[in-house]
Motif scaffolding. Sequence first.
Motif, PDB file in Angstrom:
ATOM      1  N   THR A 369       0.836  -1.209   0.000  1.00  0.00           N
ATOM      2  CA  THR A 369       0.000   0.000   0.000  1.00  0.00           C
ATOM      3  C   THR A 369       0.865   1.251   0.000  1.00  0.00           C
ATOM      4  OG1 THR A 369      -1.735  -1.175   1.212  1.00  0.00           O
ATOM      5  CG2 THR A 369      -1.820   1.231   1.225  1.00  0.00           C
ATOM      6  N   VAL A 370       1.909   1.269   0.824  1.00  0.00           N
ATOM      7  CA  VAL A 370       2.851   2.397   0.830  1.00  0.00           C
ATOM      8  C   VAL A 370       3.481   2.562  -0.542  1.00  0.00           C
ATOM      9  CG1 VAL A 370       5.051   3.212   1.778  1.00  0.00           C
ATOM     10  CG2 VAL A 370       3.324   2.229   3.302  1.00  0.00           C
ATOM     11  N   ASN A 371       3.832   1.446  -1.168  1.00  0.00           N
ATOM     12  CA  ASN A 371       4.434   1.485  -2.492  1.00  0.00           C
ATOM     13  C   ASN A 371       3.518   2.162  -3.507  1.00  0.00           C
ATOM     14  OD1 ASN A 371       5.175   0.320  -5.253  1.00  0.00           O
ATOM     15  ND2 ASN A 371       6.833  -0.505  -3.997  1.00  0.00           N
ATOM     16  N   TRP A 372       2.251   1.749  -3.511  1.00  0.00           N
ATOM     17  CA  TRP A 372       1.305   2.323  -4.466  1.00  0.00           C
ATOM     18  C   TRP A 372       1.016   3.798  -4.179  1.00  0.00           C
ATOM     19  CZ3 TRP A 372       0.416   0.367  -8.964  1.00  0.00           C
ATOM     20  CH2 TRP A 372       0.451  -1.017  -9.168  1.00  0.00           C
ATOM     21  N   LEU A 373       0.937   4.172  -2.902  1.00  0.00           N
ATOM     22  CA  LEU A 373       0.709   5.585  -2.568  1.00  0.00           C
ATOM     23  C   LEU A 373       1.891   6.449  -3.007  1.00  0.00           C
ATOM     24  CD1 LEU A 373      -0.936   5.269   0.972  1.00  0.00           C
ATOM     25  CD2 LEU A 373      -2.041   5.989  -1.167  1.00  0.00           C
ATOM     26  N   ALA A 374       3.113   5.951  -2.801  1.00  0.00           N
ATOM     27  CA  ALA A 374       4.295   6.679  -3.261  1.00  0.00           C
ATOM     28  C   ALA A 374       4.298   6.775  -4.784  1.00  0.00           C
ATOM     29  CB  ALA A 374       5.567   5.994  -2.765  1.00  0.00           C
ATOM     30  N   ASN A 375       3.879   5.703  -5.435  1.00  0.00           N
ATOM     31  CA  ASN A 375       3.755   5.687  -6.895  1.00  0.00           C
ATOM     32  C   ASN A 375       2.775   6.764  -7.351  1.00  0.00           C
ATOM     33  OD1 ASN A 375       3.650   4.930  -9.593  1.00  0.00           O
ATOM     34  ND2 ASN A 375       3.364   2.755  -9.163  1.00  0.00           N
ATOM     35  N   PHE A 376       1.656   6.887  -6.638  1.00  0.00           N
ATOM     36  CA  PHE A 376       0.664   7.918  -6.954  1.00  0.00           C
ATOM     37  C   PHE A 376       1.259   9.320  -6.836  1.00  0.00           C
ATOM     38  CE2 PHE A 376      -2.211  11.019  -4.975  1.00  0.00           C
ATOM     39  CZ  PHE A 376      -3.091  11.231  -6.027  1.00  0.00           C
ATOM     40  N   VAL A 377       1.958   9.581  -5.749  1.00  0.00           N
ATOM     41  CA  VAL A 377       2.536  10.911  -5.534  1.00  0.00           C
ATOM     42  C   VAL A 377       3.483  11.276  -6.671  1.00  0.00           C
ATOM     43  CG1 VAL A 377       4.074  12.254  -4.048  1.00  0.00           C
ATOM     44  CG2 VAL A 377       2.268  10.856  -3.030  1.00  0.00           C
ATOM     45  N   VAL A 378       4.364  10.346  -7.030  1.00  0.00           N
ATOM     46  CA  VAL A 378       5.351  10.622  -8.084  1.00  0.00           C
ATOM     47  C   VAL A 378       4.667  10.898  -9.413  1.00  0.00           C
ATOM     48  CG1 VAL A 378       7.232   9.642  -9.449  1.00  0.00           C
ATOM     49  CG2 VAL A 378       7.217   9.348  -6.972  1.00  0.00           C
ATOM     50  N   ASN A 379       3.719  10.040  -9.779  1.00  0.00           N
ATOM     51  CA  ASN A 379       3.120  10.160 -11.105  1.00  0.00           C
ATOM     52  C   ASN A 379       2.093  11.279 -11.211  1.00  0.00           C
ATOM     53  OD1 ASN A 379       4.124   7.812 -12.914  1.00  0.00           O
ATOM     54  ND2 ASN A 379       3.849   6.926 -10.889  1.00  0.00           N
ATOM     55  N   GLN A 380       1.393  11.574 -10.118  1.00  0.00           N
ATOM     56  CA  GLN A 380       0.439  12.672 -10.152  1.00  0.00           C
ATOM     57  C   GLN A 380       1.145  14.007 -10.351  1.00  0.00           C
ATOM     58  OE1 GLN A 380      -2.815  12.789 -10.320  1.00  0.00           O
ATOM     59  NE2 GLN A 380      -2.908  15.016 -10.201  1.00  0.00           N
ATOM     60  N   PHE A 381       2.325  14.131  -9.778  1.00  0.00           N
ATOM     61  CA  PHE A 381       3.001  15.429  -9.814  1.00  0.00           C
ATOM     62  C   PHE A 381       4.221  15.451 -10.734  1.00  0.00           C
ATOM     63  CE2 PHE A 381       0.835  15.239  -5.670  1.00  0.00           C
ATOM     64  CZ  PHE A 381       0.010  16.345  -5.817  1.00  0.00           C
ATOM     65  N   PHE A 382       4.447  14.358 -11.485  1.00  0.00           N
ATOM     66  CA  PHE A 382       5.628  14.307 -12.344  1.00  0.00           C
ATOM     67  C   PHE A 382       5.603  15.409 -13.408  1.00  0.00           C
ATOM     68  CE2 PHE A 382       7.606  12.655 -16.302  1.00  0.00           C
ATOM     69  CZ  PHE A 382       8.929  12.671 -15.874  1.00  0.00           C
ATOM     70  N   LEU A 383       4.507  15.498 -14.166  1.00  0.00           N
ATOM     71  CA  LEU A 383       4.439  16.517 -15.218  1.00  0.00           C
ATOM     72  C   LEU A 383       4.450  17.926 -14.623  1.00  0.00           C
ATOM     73  CD1 LEU A 383       1.826  14.924 -17.664  1.00  0.00           C
ATOM     74  CD2 LEU A 383       4.319  14.931 -17.844  1.00  0.00           C
ATOM     75  N   THR A 384       3.812  18.091 -13.471  1.00  0.00           N
ATOM     76  CA  THR A 384       3.838  19.390 -12.800  1.00  0.00           C
ATOM     77  C   THR A 384       5.253  19.739 -12.366  1.00  0.00           C
ATOM     78  OG1 THR A 384       1.589  19.018 -11.993  1.00  0.00           O
ATOM     79  CG2 THR A 384       2.873  20.732 -10.895  1.00  0.00           C
ATOM     80  N   LEU A 385       5.956  18.745 -11.831  1.00  0.00           N
ATOM     81  CA  LEU A 385       7.339  18.947 -11.396  1.00  0.00           C
ATOM     82  C   LEU A 385       8.232  19.296 -12.576  1.00  0.00           C
ATOM     83  CD1 LEU A 385       8.804  18.737  -8.639  1.00  0.00           C
ATOM     84  CD2 LEU A 385       9.460  16.407  -9.271  1.00  0.00           C
ATOM     85  N   VAL A 386       8.025  18.609 -13.681  1.00  0.00           N
ATOM     86  CA  VAL A 386       8.804  18.912 -14.888  1.00  0.00           C
ATOM     87  C   VAL A 386       8.538  20.339 -15.340  1.00  0.00           C
ATOM     88  CG1 VAL A 386       8.997  18.385 -17.352  1.00  0.00           C
ATOM     89  CG2 VAL A 386       9.021  16.531 -15.680  1.00  0.00           C
ATOM     90  N   GLY A 387       7.270  20.759 -15.261  1.00  0.00           N
ATOM     91  CA  GLY A 387       6.941  22.127 -15.659  1.00  0.00           C
ATOM     92  C   GLY A 387       7.544  23.169 -14.743  1.00  0.00           C
ATOM     93  N   ALA A 388       7.662  22.853 -13.451  1.00  0.00           N
ATOM     94  CA  ALA A 388       8.188  23.818 -12.485  1.00  0.00           C
ATOM     95  C   ALA A 388       9.711  23.843 -12.457  1.00  0.00           C
ATOM     96  CB  ALA A 388       7.649  23.496 -11.088  1.00  0.00           C
ATOM     97  N   LEU A 389      10.336  22.668 -12.485  1.00  0.00           N
ATOM     98  CA  LEU A 389      11.795  22.589 -12.361  1.00  0.00           C
ATOM     99  C   LEU A 389      12.514  22.448 -13.690  1.00  0.00           C
ATOM    100  CD1 LEU A 389      12.174  20.126  -9.315  1.00  0.00           C
ATOM    101  CD2 LEU A 389      12.204  22.634  -9.281  1.00  0.00           C
ATOM    102  N   GLY A 390      11.860  21.755 -14.638  1.00  0.00           N
ATOM    103  CA  GLY A 390      12.521  21.376 -15.871  1.00  0.00           C
ATOM    104  C   GLY A 390      12.743  19.867 -15.872  1.00  0.00           C
ATOM    105  N   GLN A 391      12.781  19.278 -17.051  1.00  0.00           N
ATOM    106  CA  GLN A 391      12.910  17.832 -17.148  1.00  0.00           C
ATOM    107  C   GLN A 391      14.250  17.345 -16.612  1.00  0.00           C
ATOM    108  OE1 GLN A 391      10.138  15.749 -19.498  1.00  0.00           O
ATOM    109  NE2 GLN A 391      11.739  15.377 -21.007  1.00  0.00           N
ATOM    110  N   GLY A 392      15.327  18.022 -16.998  1.00  0.00           N
ATOM    111  CA  GLY A 392      16.652  17.613 -16.542  1.00  0.00           C
ATOM    112  C   GLY A 392      16.795  17.705 -15.037  1.00  0.00           C
ATOM    113  N   GLU A 393      16.307  18.792 -14.449  1.00  0.00           N
ATOM    114  CA  GLU A 393      16.393  18.968 -12.996  1.00  0.00           C
ATOM    115  C   GLU A 393      15.574  17.907 -12.252  1.00  0.00           C
ATOM    116  OE1 GLU A 393      17.190  22.981 -14.895  1.00  0.00           O
ATOM    117  OE2 GLU A 393      15.850  21.267 -15.211  1.00  0.00           O
TER     118      GLU A 393
END
Length: 434
Positions: A369-393
């Motif tokens: 369950t912890v694994n899947w919740l962590a998976n959710f956090v990463v994937n829900q905010f991945f594109l947002t993170l890329v937009g804020a920091l940049g893909q390389g960062e």
Amino acid sequence: MARPHTSPSVPRAEPTSARRLLSGAIAALACLLYGYCSGVVAGAQLYVSRDFSLGTTAQGAVVSVFLLGAAAGALGAGRVSDRYGRRPALLLSALLFGAGLALAAFAPGLPLLLVGRVVQGLAAGLASAVVPVYLSEISTDRARGRMGTLNQFMVTVGLLVSYLVALAYSSGGEWRWMFGAGLAGVALFLLALPLLPESPAWRARGDGTARKMPGPRAALRVLTARGVRPALLVGVGLCLLQQFCGINAVLYFAPTIIRSTGLGASNAILYSVYIGALNVVMTMVAVELVDRWGRRPLMLLSVGLMFVALVPLGVSFMWDVPAHSLVALLCLLAYVAAFAIGLGPIVWLLLAEIFPPERRALGTAVCTTVNWLANFVVNQFFLTLVGALGQGETFWLFAGVCLLGLGFVWHRLPETRGRDDATIAAALGTGTVR
């Protein structure tokens, strides 16, 4: 011969190696479907976004609601499998896979598509928690590594199949068929399930006491008890590392990432097939090495090489390096290969090894369950993170997680190869990592 994972109080004829392998392969079909449902969205979302006019948030939701469903499925897996048995739990996962894929394939709009993805997630979460326990319980100490990594191997096969199906339907953008094709795998699993025996360890606890799952508060007390707490800490730490290293963001968004290098949608899906094929091959290598080299050396090698691959991957997106697309693809391939040889398959094997037998289903379910919740956090905010920091960062951020994870594995993870439950518990309790 090494002892089987059954209760010593109930003598039983030991199944042959061929029978164990057949049983393991049938159970692991659930993980093939889990891999398929995880990966098919990578290609389908390129065309779903077009047909439903989805923004970044909605695109992320198509991926992330699957992960929330999986977290819920994993959380309930221990109760279902301990009360009714491993086999009925796997049957339930098959039925949920079928319903979820059908809903997605015929969805008239985004709401029903999201419902279908949640149902697929429930099935995947259930499978991801039950299959490792079942494989551990039908295996012997000597062959536990190979059998225990079978589930992750089938996940990678499912991912590869999903990429191939997406490629086949990419020319017409037929994303509904991408989901619908998975129903063939569901039919195969349902046909094979009657051949699957119940776990001998579950049958052996025939007095029903092991099937009375504690409530949430009681479960917390059980897992934080002195004899179980070290296993819980290591299991949760490994699950967080497995997700926060960014692997599933890369696998789910592989076509999107590759497309950002300047390639078209069909070419991006084609390159994701190469990534999926490498994932399968390197997981096969891990299956061969895990009982020879041990869990700890492969984990250290895996996490270290992932760090090495992520640093130049970040550089390739941050600066205008020559042959940008080729460099990015090679780094992605190296990163996936490093994950597949250790951190991918061995975490699931370790979850089924480090908990005491009577707490194995519950402990594995909580960590999953912890694994899947962590998976959710990463994937829900991945594109947002890329937009804020940049893909390389963003890739450098994942590299930092790998560096921290390398220290965690070095200091906290004991070797479990060929050791019985009591020896593993003693090593965890004393902090002995050799």
